[in-house]
Design an enzyme around this catalytic site. Structure first.
Site, PDB file in Angstrom:
ATOM      1  N   LYS A   1      48.585  40.108  33.353  1.00 15.42           N
ATOM      2  CA  LYS A   1      48.261  41.118  34.361  1.00 15.42           C
ATOM      3  C   LYS A   1      46.761  41.372  34.388  1.00 15.42           C
ATOM      4  CE  LYS A   1      49.020  44.233  37.474  1.00 15.42           C
ATOM      5  NZ  LYS A   1      49.402  43.825  38.832  1.00 15.42           N
TER       6      LYS A   1
ATOM      7  N   SER B   1      30.520  28.233  51.695  1.00 19.83           N
ATOM      8  CA  SER B   1      31.674  28.742  50.959  1.00 19.83           C
ATOM      9  C   SER B   1      32.765  29.181  51.940  1.00 19.83           C
ATOM     10  CB  SER B   1      31.237  29.879  50.030  1.00 19.83           C
ATOM     11  OG  SER B   1      32.222  30.126  49.049  1.00 19.83           O
TER      12      SER B   1
END
Length: 320
Positions: free
Chosen positions: A187, A135
């Protein structure tokens, strides 16, 4: 050789690997070798020293051991700056011994950017993976001019994951209201305590896909020989299979790789050691005192207990 950093209570140590290994070679030879063999070793060391002087190429070795937050990036950026300020780009080389299972996107993005500084400056960068570069760890590794992997190192995992527990049903069962106020449509897409909407979850998934696309583009940029679509599935592979997929360039441990370079190159290992704060020093001292006192106190307690229960019977060095 010590270089003190300004932002962190740390020091950078630079050690000459050739000198360290040659000293060990001489110590072993002094115990096991004949006079003739000692003479041959001295001649060999002298020959290697002349070869290094002729080559006049230095190799700088950095170690990066990554956690989820990529906190070692603070040391890495100082070490990279030191190399950029002192080494000769295009001539000297850099080796990074990398170990990381990945972690936060922004942390590993910054760590990868530190290695990009070396590539952009013209350094040949070798990344050695002995255990794992997955990763975010592979995001760093792919920047190398070459990737050297141990046969059973874990490599790949080019994917993005996010886990968000949700306690909304539990809160409702307990008759607890959760209120969230935002300005901006997205948001907050999903939350731990609120009731997540299908729109919010879809937006969150979209953001994950965007991050994955950036990850794939980054890998493709630095390893154009790699079929990114084939390997960007989130899977990981061991070294042998990683080599077949072009995730790495050769199979070799970092020890073997550096040992082969020793006779012809001066190799310097750069290590950053964080200085403990005063509070940590006091805490460490207290722990050491406790470790020394507790067994003695327990032994004394056991001895007293035995005396009380059995009159004059005593045991030496009682163990509980």
């Amino acid at each position: 050789m010590l270089f003190h950093t300004s932002k962190l209570p740390a020091e950078i140590r630079v050690s000459h690997l050739n000198a360290r290994i040659n000293e060990q070679r001489k110590k072993i030879a002094q115990t096991t070798a004949s006079k003739l063999e000692l003479l041959q070793l001295a001649q060999q060391l002298s020959k290697e020293a002349r070869a290094r002087k002729k080559t006049n190429q230095k190799i700088y070795v950095l170690d990066f051991k990554g956690d989820t937050a990529a906190s070692a990036v603070e040391q890495l950026r100082e070490e990279v700056t030191l190399i950029l300020a002192t080494a000769k780009a295009g001539k000297d080389r850099v080796v990074v011994r990398l170990e990381s299972p990945g972690g936060m996107v922004h942390g590993y993005g910054l760590a990868a950017a530190q290695l990009v500084r070396l590539r952009d400056a013209g350094f040949h960068l070798t990344v050695c993976v002995d255990k794992v570069a997955a990763s975010g760890g592979y995001m760093m590794a792919c920047i190398g001019s070459e990737i050297v992997s141990a046969p059973f190192a874990v490599v790949g995992s080019i994917g993005v994951v996010a886990q968000v527990p949700n306690f909304n049903r539990l809160l409702k069962e307990k008759h607890i209201d959760f209120e969230l106020y935002t300005a901006g449509q997205y948001k907050r897409t999903v939350t731990m305590f609120g009731e997540n909407t299908e729109e919010g979850k879809a937006k969150f998934e979209e953001e994950l896909q965007q991050t994955h696309a950036l990850f794939k583009h980054f890998v493709e940029k630095y390893r154009p020989q790699l079929n990114v679509e084939k390997v960007a599935t989130g899977e990981h592979w061991y070294g042998h299979d990683a080599l077949d997929l072009n995730l790495v360039d050769r199979l070799q441990t970092s020890d073997e790789f550096l040992l082969n370079l020793l006779p012809q190159h001066d190799i310097y290992v750069i290590e950053t050691r964080r200085k403990p704060t005063l509070g940590e020093k006091l805490g460490l001292h207290a722990a050491q005192v406790a470790d020394a006192l507790v067994p003695a106190l327990m032994n004394k307690f056991a001895e007293t207990l035995l005396k009380a229960n059995s009159g004059s019977v005593q045991l030496r060095d009682p163990k509980l």
